[in-house]
Design a protein around this motif. Structure first.
Motif, PDB file in Angstrom:
ATOM      1  N   LEU A   1       0.837  -1.559   0.082  1.00 35.81           N
ATOM      2  CA  LEU A   1      -0.413  -0.474  -0.075  1.00 35.81           C
ATOM      3  C   LEU A   1       0.896   0.953  -0.105  1.00 35.81           C
ATOM      4  N   SER A   2       0.108   2.348  -1.139  1.00 34.14           N
ATOM      5  CA  SER A   2       1.695   3.632  -0.774  1.00 34.14           C
ATOM      6  C   SER A   2       0.457   4.330   0.298  1.00 34.14           C
ATOM      7  N   PHE A   3       1.121   6.130  -0.269  1.00 30.51           N
ATOM      8  CA  PHE A   3       1.110   6.787   0.855  1.00 30.51           C
ATOM      9  C   PHE A   3       0.573   7.882   0.421  1.00 30.51           C
ATOM     10  N   VAL A   4      -0.715   8.628   0.832  1.00 26.77           N
ATOM     11  CA  VAL A   4      -1.000   9.901   0.214  1.00 26.77           C
ATOM     12  C   VAL A   4      -1.233  10.903   1.719  1.00 26.77           C
ATOM     13  N   MET A   5      -1.417  12.712   0.726  1.00 29.15           N
ATOM     14  CA  MET A   5      -1.000  13.770   1.723  1.00 29.15           C
ATOM     15  C   MET A   5      -2.443  14.377   1.975  1.00 29.15           C
ATOM     16  N   ASP A   6      -3.208  14.603   2.709  1.00 31.26           N
ATOM     17  CA  ASP A   6      -3.603  15.557   1.797  1.00 31.26           C
ATOM     18  C   ASP A   6      -3.133  16.807   2.432  1.00 31.26           C
ATOM     19  N   GLY A   7      -4.673  18.189   1.822  1.00 25.99           N
ATOM     20  CA  GLY A   7      -3.194  19.351   1.738  1.00 25.99           C
ATOM     21  C   GLY A   7      -2.724  20.023   3.027  1.00 25.99           C
ATOM     22  N   LYS A   8      -3.029  19.357   4.251  1.00 27.16           N
ATOM     23  CA  LYS A   8      -2.356  19.727   5.440  1.00 27.16           C
ATOM     24  C   LYS A   8      -0.976  19.559   5.727  1.00 27.16           C
ATOM     25  N   GLY A   9      -0.517  18.408   4.481  1.00 27.04           N
ATOM     26  CA  GLY A   9       0.654  18.120   5.064  1.00 27.04           C
ATOM     27  C   GLY A   9       0.727  16.959   5.604  1.00 27.04           C
ATOM     28  N   GLU A  10      -0.864  16.344   6.331  1.00 24.71           N
ATOM     29  CA  GLU A  10      -1.003  14.739   6.606  1.00 24.71           C
ATOM     30  C   GLU A  10      -0.376  14.018   5.709  1.00 24.71           C
ATOM     31  N   ILE A  11      -0.047  12.249   6.691  1.00 21.71           N
ATOM     32  CA  ILE A  11       0.027  11.314   5.536  1.00 21.71           C
ATOM     33  C   ILE A  11      -0.387  10.638   6.264  1.00 21.71           C
ATOM     34  N   TYR A  12      -1.250   9.438   5.292  1.00 16.57           N
ATOM     35  CA  TYR A  12      -1.858   8.645   5.040  1.00 16.57           C
ATOM     36  C   TYR A  12      -1.701   8.144   4.342  1.00 16.57           C
ATOM     37  N   VAL A  13      -2.095   6.344   4.491  1.00 21.53           N
ATOM     38  CA  VAL A  13      -2.173   4.557   3.859  1.00 21.53           C
ATOM     39  C   VAL A  13      -2.813   4.766   3.109  1.00 21.53           C
ATOM     40  N   ASP A  14      -3.259   4.685   1.722  1.00 23.84           N
ATOM     41  CA  ASP A  14      -3.897   4.679   0.765  1.00 23.84           C
ATOM     42  C   ASP A  14      -4.539   2.986   1.106  1.00 23.84           C
ATOM     43  N   TYR A  15      -6.026   3.018   1.602  1.00 26.59           N
ATOM     44  CA  TYR A  15      -6.188   1.479   1.434  1.00 26.59           C
ATOM     45  C   TYR A  15      -6.931   1.328   0.531  1.00 26.59           C
ATOM     46  N   ILE A  16      -7.405   2.119  -0.905  1.00 30.61           N
ATOM     47  CA  ILE A  16      -8.290   1.705  -2.368  1.00 30.61           C
ATOM     48  C   ILE A  16      -7.912   1.106  -2.689  1.00 30.61           C
ATOM     49  N   SER A  17      -7.002   0.018  -2.627  1.00 31.89           N
ATOM     50  CA  SER A  17      -6.950  -0.988  -3.551  1.00 31.89           C
ATOM     51  C   SER A  17      -7.706  -2.263  -2.667  1.00 31.89           C
ATOM     52  N   ASP A  18      -7.343  -2.352  -1.115  1.00 29.12           N
ATOM     53  CA  ASP A  18      -8.193  -2.857  -0.602  1.00 29.12           C
ATOM     54  C   ASP A  18      -9.995  -3.050  -0.619  1.00 29.12           C
ATOM     55  N   LEU A  19     -10.100  -1.706  -0.159  1.00 30.74           N
ATOM     56  CA  LEU A  19     -11.336  -1.380  -0.523  1.00 30.74           C
ATOM     57  C   LEU A  19     -12.577  -1.685  -1.783  1.00 30.74           C
ATOM     58  N   TYR A  20     -11.302  -1.846  -2.535  1.00 30.14           N
ATOM     59  CA  TYR A  20     -12.177  -2.119  -4.307  1.00 30.14           C
ATOM     60  C   TYR A  20     -11.654  -3.150  -4.409  1.00 30.14           C
ATOM     61  N   GLN A  21     -11.407  -4.690  -3.646  1.00 29.27           N
ATOM     62  CA  GLN A  21     -11.365  -6.036  -3.021  1.00 29.27           C
ATOM     63  C   GLN A  21     -12.395  -6.462  -2.655  1.00 29.27           C
ATOM     64  N   VAL A  22     -12.260  -6.157  -2.181  1.00 24.80           N
ATOM     65  CA  VAL A  22     -13.298  -6.737  -0.729  1.00 24.80           C
ATOM     66  C   VAL A  22     -15.746  -6.189  -1.067  1.00 24.80           C
ATOM     67  N   LEU A  23     -15.233  -4.399  -2.120  1.00 24.00           N
ATOM     68  CA  LEU A  23     -16.330  -4.140  -2.567  1.00 24.00           C
ATOM     69  C   LEU A  23     -16.487  -5.352  -4.051  1.00 24.00           C
ATOM     70  N   LYS A  24     -15.692  -5.346  -4.277  1.00 21.55           N
ATOM     71  CA  LYS A  24     -15.144  -7.011  -5.798  1.00 21.55           C
ATOM     72  C   LYS A  24     -16.127  -8.428  -5.696  1.00 21.55           C
ATOM     73  N   ASP A  25     -15.785  -7.995  -3.736  1.00 20.10           N
ATOM     74  CA  ASP A  25     -15.910  -9.254  -3.468  1.00 20.10           C
ATOM     75  C   ASP A  25     -17.506  -9.910  -2.469  1.00 20.10           C
ATOM     76  N   SER A  26     -18.012  -8.604  -2.475  1.00 15.25           N
ATOM     77  CA  SER A  26     -18.583  -9.200  -1.469  1.00 15.25           C
ATOM     78  C   SER A  26     -20.602  -8.509  -2.665  1.00 15.25           C
ATOM     79  N   ASN A  27     -21.646  -8.533  -2.003  1.00 17.02           N
ATOM     80  CA  ASN A  27     -22.847  -8.874  -2.730  1.00 17.02           C
ATOM     81  C   ASN A  27     -23.520  -7.472  -1.983  1.00 17.02           C
ATOM     82  N   GLU A  28     -22.618  -6.651  -0.867  1.00 15.77           N
ATOM     83  CA  GLU A  28     -23.628  -5.355  -0.264  1.00 15.77           C
ATOM     84  C   GLU A  28     -23.252  -4.368  -1.257  1.00 15.77           C
TER      85      GLU A  28
END
Length: 233
Positions: free
Chosen positions: A167-194
């Motif tokens: 997983l890579s990192f992203v930043m908001d406009g204030k310079g805060e660092i976050y882990v980018d979980y978008i690929s994990d979320l994509y996989q969970v949504l793909k495998d889910s019926n919700e």
């Protein structure tokens, strides 16, 4: 700009500790289900006997939700538990035991502190910069990071506790660092019926079938195709 990084860095230092031993036992890196279950039972017993009080450390109100309620083993050892689990930070392991859903159904989960270590490393390098090294806009108030300006020869990453992908990192406009979980979320949504609605914060779906929490995460929602996108903050 430097002051903007002091408090987030301070929180990470508190949660993760300054350093780990160079050598760790292999078993201290495994999220054993029986250890989670034993701590869960102890937390429930403690809450029952203490009129609803939970054995947690005090954190500021604005602490991110998934690191806001770390379990305070000093309150339950040795009266309720002989010692902290071997994979816990308190016993030399790499996991912080935390609670989620504290108001409705307090549930024991884990934070992989290797993520906190990597964010701490990036924040230390950021302190030397007057302005955040934005690379490109990914969404409203979400940016990729030009890590070359921070002295990295290749982009840093962490291993996902959910998918084990990088997983890579992203930043908001204030310079805060976050882990980018978008690929994990994509996989969970793909495998889910919700299905979800645009505007729903879907980050919690990662916790449903996992012992881990998505620490240091941005909020995410879905688009018209039920695929994850960054939620405007």
């Amino acid at each position: 700009m430097k002051l903007r990084f002091i408090m987030p860095l301070f929180l990470i230092l508190i949660l993760s500790g300054c350093m780990y031993p160079d050598e760790r036992k292999a078993e201290n890196k495994i999220p054993y289900e029986d250890q989670l279950d034993s701590v869960q039972k102890v937390v429930e017993q403690f809450q029952d006997e203490k009129d609803g009080i939970l054995p947690i450390k005090t954190r500021d109100q604005d602490t991110p939700i998934y690191i806001k309620y770390p379990i305070d083993f000093s309150q339950i050892v040795p009266n309720y538990l002989s010692s902290p689990p071997g994979n816990s930070f308190e016993s030399g392991g790499i996991f912080q035991y935390v609670l989620i859903d504290v108001e409705t159904d307090p549930t024991v989960k884990l934070v992989d502190l290797r993520i906190a270590e990597k964010i701490r490393e990036i924040k230390i390098r950021l302190q030397a910069h007057k302005y955040p090294p934005f690379k490109e806009a990914l969404a409203d108030n979400v940016y990729s990071v030009d890590f070359s300006q921070l002295g990295y020869k290749s982009e840093p990453y962490v291993e996902s506790p959910f998918s084990h992908n990088n997983l890579s990192f992203v930043m908001d406009g204030k310079g805060e660092i976050y882990v980018d979980y978008i690929s994990d979320l994509y996989q969970v949504l793909k495998d889910s019926n919700e299905s979800y609605q645009n505007g729903d914060n879907i980050i919690n779906i990662l916790t449903k079938d996992s012992p881990f929490v998505p620490a240091y995460s941005l909020p995410y929602t879905v688009d018209e195709n039920n695929e994850p996108i960054y939620m405007a903050k």
